[in-house]
Design an enzyme around this catalytic site. Structure first.
Site, PDB file in Angstrom:
ATOM      1  N   ALA A   8       0.835  -1.207   0.000  1.00 35.47           N
ATOM      2  CA  ALA A   8       0.000   0.000   0.000  1.00 35.47           C
ATOM      3  C   ALA A   8       0.867   1.253   0.000  1.00 35.47           C
ATOM      4  O   ALA A   8       0.572   2.231   0.688  1.00 35.47           O
ATOM      5  CB  ALA A   8      -0.935  -0.006   1.212  1.00 35.47           C
ATOM      6  N   GLY A  12       1.150   1.520  -5.552  1.00 31.81           N
ATOM      7  CA  GLY A  12       0.130   0.511  -5.296  1.00 31.81           C
ATOM      8  C   GLY A  12      -1.190   1.135  -4.901  1.00 31.81           C
ATOM      9  O   GLY A  12      -2.267   0.728  -5.371  1.00 31.81           O
ATOM     10  N   ASN A 103      10.952  -1.249  -9.922  1.00 39.15           N
ATOM     11  CA  ASN A 103      12.029  -0.653 -10.701  1.00 39.15           C
ATOM     12  C   ASN A 103      13.234  -1.586 -10.694  1.00 39.15           C
ATOM     13  O   ASN A 103      13.326  -2.501  -9.882  1.00 39.15           O
ATOM     14  CB  ASN A 103      12.421   0.702 -10.104  1.00 39.15           C
ATOM     15  CG  ASN A 103      11.306   1.721 -10.231  1.00 39.15           C
ATOM     16  OD1 ASN A 103      10.606   1.759 -11.231  1.00 39.15           O
ATOM     17  ND2 ASN A 103      11.144   2.551  -9.218  1.00 39.15           N
ATOM     18  N   LYS A 182      13.934   2.606 -17.479  1.00 36.78           N
ATOM     19  CA  LYS A 182      13.468   3.092 -16.185  1.00 36.78           C
ATOM     20  C   LYS A 182      14.588   3.030 -15.152  1.00 36.78           C
ATOM     21  O   LYS A 182      14.728   3.920 -14.312  1.00 36.78           O
ATOM     22  CB  LYS A 182      12.265   2.258 -15.726  1.00 36.78           C
ATOM     23  CG  LYS A 182      11.708   2.642 -14.360  1.00 36.78           C
ATOM     24  CD  LYS A 182      11.201   4.069 -14.313  1.00 36.78           C
ATOM     25  CE  LYS A 182      10.541   4.365 -12.978  1.00 36.78           C
ATOM     26  NZ  LYS A 182      10.161   5.777 -12.826  1.00 36.78           N
ATOM     27  N   ASN A 190      17.196   9.697  -8.773  1.00 37.00           N
ATOM     28  CA  ASN A 190      17.175   9.415  -7.330  1.00 37.00           C
ATOM     29  C   ASN A 190      18.345  10.017  -6.560  1.00 37.00           C
ATOM     30  O   ASN A 190      18.135  10.638  -5.507  1.00 37.00           O
ATOM     31  CB  ASN A 190      17.088   7.906  -7.090  1.00 37.00           C
ATOM     32  CG  ASN A 190      15.751   7.328  -7.522  1.00 37.00           C
ATOM     33  OD1 ASN A 190      14.865   8.062  -7.937  1.00 37.00           O
ATOM     34  ND2 ASN A 190      15.614   6.030  -7.429  1.00 37.00           N
TER      35      ASN A 190
END
Length: 233
Positions: A8, A12, A103, A182, A190
């Protein structure tokens, strides 16, 4: 057919809320009784999009629930994904589909090898979302979702459910190239968001650093025989 969402977190939750909003049957799998109690106190999952917030009272359950799983969306981090699936492995129906929204590379192949009875569909997403609070996700950036089966096979009919839920999707015949791309994007974005303590969109203020990283990544991708992933990075 129900969508079981494992994890969650931001993406998601974003998928779960949009699917539920479109009338799909969705169930969220939470990792512990404490998380389930917290979710129930929150009344469900809140999605904020275009400055509007809506609460979705999506049913939630623990990994050891008894209902069989026919379609599982795995939205955990890559390092958690295999262990999370193992917790619900006894519930996986023969021929079930596992959508892997991770990822990087490697975790997807490990999962496909461990559960050969399932059809593993790899997903590469450029959509943006972040958690405002527990069980409250903000849709922060519109993008695209590429789905594909590295073992081949045709596109599943349930892609229409994603269209109805306004989840942009494209079936890719070369999903591994998308995952490489990706991975490269994350390698550029990042570390810079950490160094500058900012969100992704604010990196437009640091174009020179971003461009320099992309130039290095293009060399790496081409050396790794991934020219499609390097194109216009």
């Amino acid at each position: 057919m129900s969508w079981h969402v494992l994890g969650a977190g931001a993406l998601g939750s974003l998928w779960a809320a949009r699917l539920a909003g479109a009338g799909a049957t969705v169930r969220i799998i939470l990792r512990s009784a404490q998380r389930l109690a917290d979710y129930q106190r929150a009344g469900g999952l809140t999605l904020t999009a275009d400055d509007l917030s809506r609460l979705y009272a999506i049913p939630a359950e623990l990994p050891d629930a008894s209902t069989p799983i026919l379609r599982l969306l795995v939205a955990c981090k890559a390092y958690d994904a295999e262990g999370a699936i193992a917790q619900v492995a006894s519930r996986l129906s023969s021929g079930c589909e596992i959508l892997l929204l991770q990822n990087g590379l490697g975790s997807q192949q490990a999962i496909a090898e461990r559960w050969p009875q399932a059809r593993c569909i790899f997903v590469s997403s450029t959509e943006g979302a972040y958690r405002e609070d527990d069980f409250h996700v903000v849709f922060a950036g519109r993008g695209q979702n590429w789905l594909g089966d590295s073992s081949g096979g045709s596109a599943p009919a349930w892609l229409d459910e994603l269209n109805r839920a306004s989840i942009p999707q494209t079936w890719s015949s070369d999903i591994l190239a998308r995952l490489w791309r990706k991975l490269a994007l994350n390698c550029a974005i990042n570390p810079l968001t950490v160094l500058h303590d900012c969100r992704n969109g604010e990196l437009l203020q640091h174009r020179e650093q971003l461009s320099g990283l992309c130039e290095e990544l293009v060399e790496l991708l081409e050396a790794s025989r991934q020219p499609a992933a390097a194109s216009d990075l």
